[in-house]
Design a protein around this motif. Sequence first.
Motif, PDB file in Angstrom:
ATOM      1  N   PHE A   1       0.832  -1.117   0.167  1.00  0.00           N
ATOM      2  CA  PHE A   1       0.038  -0.287   0.108  1.00  0.00           C
ATOM      3  C   PHE A   1       0.824   1.382   0.092  1.00  0.00           C
ATOM      4  O   PHE A   1       0.394   2.479   0.495  1.00  0.00           O
ATOM      5  CB  PHE A   1      -1.013  -0.038   1.238  1.00  0.00           C
ATOM      6  CG  PHE A   1      -1.622  -1.187   1.001  1.00  0.00           C
ATOM      7  CD1 PHE A   1      -2.676  -1.394   0.468  1.00  0.00           C
ATOM      8  CD2 PHE A   1      -1.591  -2.353   1.936  1.00  0.00           C
ATOM      9  CE1 PHE A   1      -3.929  -2.406   0.079  1.00  0.00           C
ATOM     10  CE2 PHE A   1      -2.520  -3.170   2.227  1.00  0.00           C
ATOM     11  CZ  PHE A   1      -3.451  -3.377   1.147  1.00  0.00           C
ATOM     12  N   ASP A   2       2.209   1.179  -0.339  1.00  0.00           N
ATOM     13  CA  ASP A   2       2.788   2.311  -0.314  1.00  0.00           C
ATOM     14  C   ASP A   2       2.551   3.264  -1.377  1.00  0.00           C
ATOM     15  O   ASP A   2       2.172   2.939  -2.500  1.00  0.00           O
ATOM     16  CB  ASP A   2       4.292   1.836  -0.885  1.00  0.00           C
ATOM     17  CG  ASP A   2       5.406   2.924  -0.582  1.00  0.00           C
ATOM     18  OD1 ASP A   2       5.213   3.949  -0.748  1.00  0.00           O
ATOM     19  OD2 ASP A   2       6.575   2.575  -0.295  1.00  0.00           O
ATOM     20  N   GLU A   3       2.356   4.571  -0.821  1.00  0.00           N
ATOM     21  CA  GLU A   3       1.855   5.639  -1.806  1.00  0.00           C
ATOM     22  C   GLU A   3       2.803   6.111  -2.996  1.00  0.00           C
ATOM     23  O   GLU A   3       2.396   6.643  -3.998  1.00  0.00           O
ATOM     24  CB  GLU A   3       1.514   7.044  -1.210  1.00  0.00           C
ATOM     25  CG  GLU A   3       0.303   6.483   0.174  1.00  0.00           C
ATOM     26  CD  GLU A   3      -0.821   6.279  -0.717  1.00  0.00           C
ATOM     27  OE1 GLU A   3      -1.208   6.860  -1.677  1.00  0.00           O
ATOM     28  OE2 GLU A   3      -1.658   5.191  -0.188  1.00  0.00           O
ATOM     29  N   ARG A   4       3.903   5.669  -2.860  1.00  0.00           N
ATOM     30  CA  ARG A   4       4.889   5.911  -3.963  1.00  0.00           C
ATOM     31  C   ARG A   4       4.871   5.107  -5.058  1.00  0.00           C
ATOM     32  O   ARG A   4       5.194   5.624  -6.135  1.00  0.00           O
ATOM     33  CB  ARG A   4       6.248   5.763  -3.553  1.00  0.00           C
ATOM     34  CG  ARG A   4       6.755   6.966  -2.085  1.00  0.00           C
ATOM     35  CD  ARG A   4       7.988   6.683  -1.644  1.00  0.00           C
ATOM     36  NE  ARG A   4       8.012   5.356  -0.869  1.00  0.00           N
ATOM     37  CZ  ARG A   4       9.087   4.962  -0.253  1.00  0.00           C
ATOM     38  NH1 ARG A   4      10.243   5.542  -0.245  1.00  0.00           N
ATOM     39  NH2 ARG A   4       8.938   3.680   0.528  1.00  0.00           N
ATOM     40  N   LEU A   5       3.925   4.046  -5.090  1.00  0.00           N
ATOM     41  CA  LEU A   5       3.737   3.244  -6.174  1.00  0.00           C
ATOM     42  C   LEU A   5       2.483   3.611  -6.678  1.00  0.00           C
ATOM     43  O   LEU A   5       1.575   3.726  -6.057  1.00  0.00           O
ATOM     44  CB  LEU A   5       3.540   1.875  -5.660  1.00  0.00           C
ATOM     45  CG  LEU A   5       4.953   1.153  -4.944  1.00  0.00           C
ATOM     46  CD1 LEU A   5       4.642  -0.234  -4.241  1.00  0.00           C
ATOM     47  CD2 LEU A   5       6.272   1.245  -5.775  1.00  0.00           C
ATOM     48  N   ASP A   6       2.420   3.309  -8.064  1.00  0.00           N
ATOM     49  CA  ASP A   6       1.096   3.544  -8.835  1.00  0.00           C
ATOM     50  C   ASP A   6       0.394   2.382  -8.598  1.00  0.00           C
ATOM     51  O   ASP A   6       0.750   1.200  -8.067  1.00  0.00           O
ATOM     52  CB  ASP A   6       1.287   4.018 -10.162  1.00  0.00           C
ATOM     53  CG  ASP A   6       1.896   2.899 -11.025  1.00  0.00           C
ATOM     54  OD1 ASP A   6       1.970   1.723 -10.883  1.00  0.00           O
ATOM     55  OD2 ASP A   6       2.372   3.314 -12.151  1.00  0.00           O
ATOM     56  N   PHE A   7      -1.090   2.259  -9.006  1.00  0.00           N
ATOM     57  CA  PHE A   7      -1.987   1.265  -9.008  1.00  0.00           C
ATOM     58  C   PHE A   7      -1.243  -0.205  -9.502  1.00  0.00           C
ATOM     59  O   PHE A   7      -1.496  -1.097  -8.797  1.00  0.00           O
ATOM     60  CB  PHE A   7      -3.232   1.581  -9.629  1.00  0.00           C
ATOM     61  CG  PHE A   7      -3.982   0.229  -9.677  1.00  0.00           C
ATOM     62  CD1 PHE A   7      -4.833  -0.023  -8.427  1.00  0.00           C
ATOM     63  CD2 PHE A   7      -4.536  -0.326 -10.949  1.00  0.00           C
ATOM     64  CE1 PHE A   7      -5.806  -1.034  -8.549  1.00  0.00           C
ATOM     65  CE2 PHE A   7      -5.402  -1.474 -10.899  1.00  0.00           C
ATOM     66  CZ  PHE A   7      -5.816  -1.795  -9.582  1.00  0.00           C
ATOM     67  N   ILE A   8      -0.643  -0.063 -10.580  1.00  0.00           N
ATOM     68  CA  ILE A   8      -0.344  -1.134 -11.379  1.00  0.00           C
ATOM     69  C   ILE A   8       0.842  -1.844 -10.563  1.00  0.00           C
ATOM     70  O   ILE A   8       0.983  -3.092 -10.366  1.00  0.00           O
ATOM     71  CB  ILE A   8       0.385  -0.961 -12.978  1.00  0.00           C
ATOM     72  CG1 ILE A   8      -1.021  -0.165 -13.617  1.00  0.00           C
ATOM     73  CG2 ILE A   8       0.940  -2.050 -13.477  1.00  0.00           C
ATOM     74  CD1 ILE A   8      -1.847  -1.275 -13.892  1.00  0.00           C
ATOM     75  N   GLU A   9       1.704  -1.187  -9.865  1.00  0.00           N
ATOM     76  CA  GLU A   9       2.860  -1.537  -9.257  1.00  0.00           C
ATOM     77  C   GLU A   9       2.568  -2.197  -7.853  1.00  0.00           C
ATOM     78  O   GLU A   9       2.925  -3.173  -7.431  1.00  0.00           O
ATOM     79  CB  GLU A   9       3.827  -0.323  -8.857  1.00  0.00           C
ATOM     80  CG  GLU A   9       4.616  -0.009 -10.106  1.00  0.00           C
ATOM     81  CD  GLU A   9       5.364   1.676  -9.872  1.00  0.00           C
ATOM     82  OE1 GLU A   9       6.366   1.696 -10.520  1.00  0.00           O
ATOM     83  OE2 GLU A   9       4.910   2.335  -8.902  1.00  0.00           O
ATOM     84  N   ARG A  10       1.342  -1.446  -7.219  1.00  0.00           N
ATOM     85  CA  ARG A  10       0.914  -2.098  -5.845  1.00  0.00           C
ATOM     86  C   ARG A  10       0.352  -3.314  -6.380  1.00  0.00           C
ATOM     87  O   ARG A  10       0.563  -4.300  -5.588  1.00  0.00           O
ATOM     88  CB  ARG A  10       0.003  -1.035  -5.316  1.00  0.00           C
ATOM     89  CG  ARG A  10       0.526   0.008  -4.838  1.00  0.00           C
ATOM     90  CD  ARG A  10      -0.512   0.899  -3.972  1.00  0.00           C
ATOM     91  NE  ARG A  10      -1.362   1.508  -4.580  1.00  0.00           N
ATOM     92  CZ  ARG A  10      -1.451   2.713  -4.977  1.00  0.00           C
ATOM     93  NH1 ARG A  10      -0.378   3.524  -4.888  1.00  0.00           N
ATOM     94  NH2 ARG A  10      -2.502   3.181  -5.845  1.00  0.00           N
ATOM     95  N   GLU A  11      -0.405  -3.688  -7.483  1.00  0.00           N
ATOM     96  CA  GLU A  11      -0.998  -4.713  -7.795  1.00  0.00           C
ATOM     97  C   GLU A  11      -0.232  -5.940  -8.192  1.00  0.00           C
ATOM     98  O   GLU A  11      -0.330  -7.215  -7.771  1.00  0.00           O
ATOM     99  CB  GLU A  11      -1.981  -4.452  -8.985  1.00  0.00           C
ATOM    100  CG  GLU A  11      -2.813  -5.839  -9.534  1.00  0.00           C
ATOM    101  CD  GLU A  11      -3.739  -6.198  -8.433  1.00  0.00           C
ATOM    102  OE1 GLU A  11      -4.339  -7.212  -8.315  1.00  0.00           O
ATOM    103  OE2 GLU A  11      -4.205  -5.263  -7.505  1.00  0.00           O
ATOM    104  N   ILE A  12       0.993  -5.272  -8.889  1.00  0.00           N
ATOM    105  CA  ILE A  12       2.112  -6.773  -9.027  1.00  0.00           C
ATOM    106  C   ILE A  12       2.712  -6.940  -7.814  1.00  0.00           C
ATOM    107  O   ILE A  12       2.640  -8.364  -7.670  1.00  0.00           O
ATOM    108  CB  ILE A  12       3.236  -5.924 -10.112  1.00  0.00           C
ATOM    109  CG1 ILE A  12       2.627  -5.555 -11.240  1.00  0.00           C
ATOM    110  CG2 ILE A  12       4.548  -6.711  -9.732  1.00  0.00           C
ATOM    111  CD1 ILE A  12       3.364  -4.905 -12.219  1.00  0.00           C
TER     112      ILE A  12
END
Length: 69
Positions: A41-52
Motif C-alpha cells: 500500500f506504499d503511496e509512492r507506487l502507482d496502482f499497477i505497481e501495487r497490484e504487481i
Amino acid sequence: MKIPTPRYRCPLGRLQPDTTDLDAIKQRGWRDQHILVVNAFDERLDFIEREIVRRIGERLYGQGGTNHG
C-alpha cells in the motif's frame, strides 16, 4: 537577575535506543543482498505497481500469508 535552575538529566536517558532509519536499511538490503521489502500500500507506487507487489506476495505466501509452502 534570574539564574535558570539546572535540569535534571535522568541517567537512563543514554540507554534509550537511537531511532532507526528503516528506508536506509531497506535500501542497503537491496543494494547489498538484492532483498526487496515493499509495502503493498506504499503511496509512492502507482496502482499497477501495487497490484504487481500484491500478486507476487499472494503467489509466494498464499492467501493473506496463511498458506506457507
